[in-house]
Design an enzyme around this catalytic site. Sequence first.
Site, PDB file in Angstrom:
ATOM      1  N   SER A 120       0.793  -1.173  -0.067  1.00 60.41           N
ATOM      2  CA  SER A 120      -0.081   0.017  -0.255  1.00 60.41           C
ATOM      3  C   SER A 120       1.047   1.311  -0.209  1.00 60.41           C
ATOM      4  O   SER A 120       2.195   1.136   0.471  1.00 60.41           O
ATOM      5  CB  SER A 120      -0.886  -0.258   1.301  1.00 60.41           C
ATOM      6  OG  SER A 120      -1.657   1.441   1.468  1.00 60.41           O
ATOM      7  N   TYR A 149      -3.541  -0.480   9.963  1.00 62.39           N
ATOM      8  CA  TYR A 149      -3.504  -0.629   8.622  1.00 62.39           C
ATOM      9  C   TYR A 149      -1.898  -0.289   8.249  1.00 62.39           C
ATOM     10  O   TYR A 149      -1.408  -1.149   7.279  1.00 62.39           O
ATOM     11  CB  TYR A 149      -4.307   0.315   7.575  1.00 62.39           C
ATOM     12  CG  TYR A 149      -4.455   0.085   6.167  1.00 62.39           C
ATOM     13  CD1 TYR A 149      -5.134  -1.253   5.832  1.00 62.39           C
ATOM     14  CD2 TYR A 149      -3.951   0.663   5.275  1.00 62.39           C
ATOM     15  CE1 TYR A 149      -5.292  -1.622   4.373  1.00 62.39           C
ATOM     16  CE2 TYR A 149      -3.809   0.392   4.107  1.00 62.39           C
ATOM     17  CZ  TYR A 149      -4.615  -0.610   3.526  1.00 62.39           C
ATOM     18  OH  TYR A 149      -4.598  -1.106   2.203  1.00 62.39           O
TER      19      TYR A 149
END
Length: 250
Positions: A142, A155
């Site tokens: 990510s 996250y």
Amino acid sequence: MDPLFSLKGRVACVTGASSGLGRAAATALAARGARVVGLARRAEELRTWSNATDGDTATVTGDVADRDSLPDLVRKVAYHFGAPDILINAAGINTRQGADEVTAEGWDATIALNLTAPFFLAQAFVPAMRAKGWGRIINFASLQSRRAFQNGISYGASKGGVEQLTRAMAEAWSNSGIMCNAVAPGFFRTELTGPVFANPDLAQRHAMATCIGRNGEPADLDGPMVFLCSKASDYVTGQVLCVDGGYTAK
């Protein structure tokens, strides 16, 4: 089809195939000749994907974050077309809890699905890949693997771990012909990024943060995914490919 990028004869397992970028990846691989098993928790969405996709597809319903169920899920995946040559770990969760509001449950769920499941699922499929002398493992990193965003601490921690996990997988398994890489998508309109795109001003700011000037579309992932899953990437391993329109270049 150029043999360099053909996936004909390959078997792929794609987690998170019921929606978003997992679904896009599963569809792209099936279109290039792979026999694809979609693995996710939502049976109806998986059936919808399979029915709408050209090529040989099958579905397995289950939760890859439940470690106790993994042996059964591995058997079910292999039942359809045999043990996979390709594993794409696309399933993910983002609780979007601020640092002061992060709960133990939210933290554990994030790490379990985003970081722990990709490793143990790969570990389960590696022996069959090693026996063939060929395999591909693609993880989903990510933008938050390398930078911080608001309300993204759990996250980001999981995705930072995915980047290092990918390098460690490559070190462990690439000498057996198993190439291990990751893609790091920018902002794509998916269920996971729903809160971002619900705010048009925020979505536009992210678009303007790219070099291209727009956010990602699912089809933008097709080429990078096929490259990393095909013979074209025979000498590429341990890498994170940012598919972000140049977001990380600015």
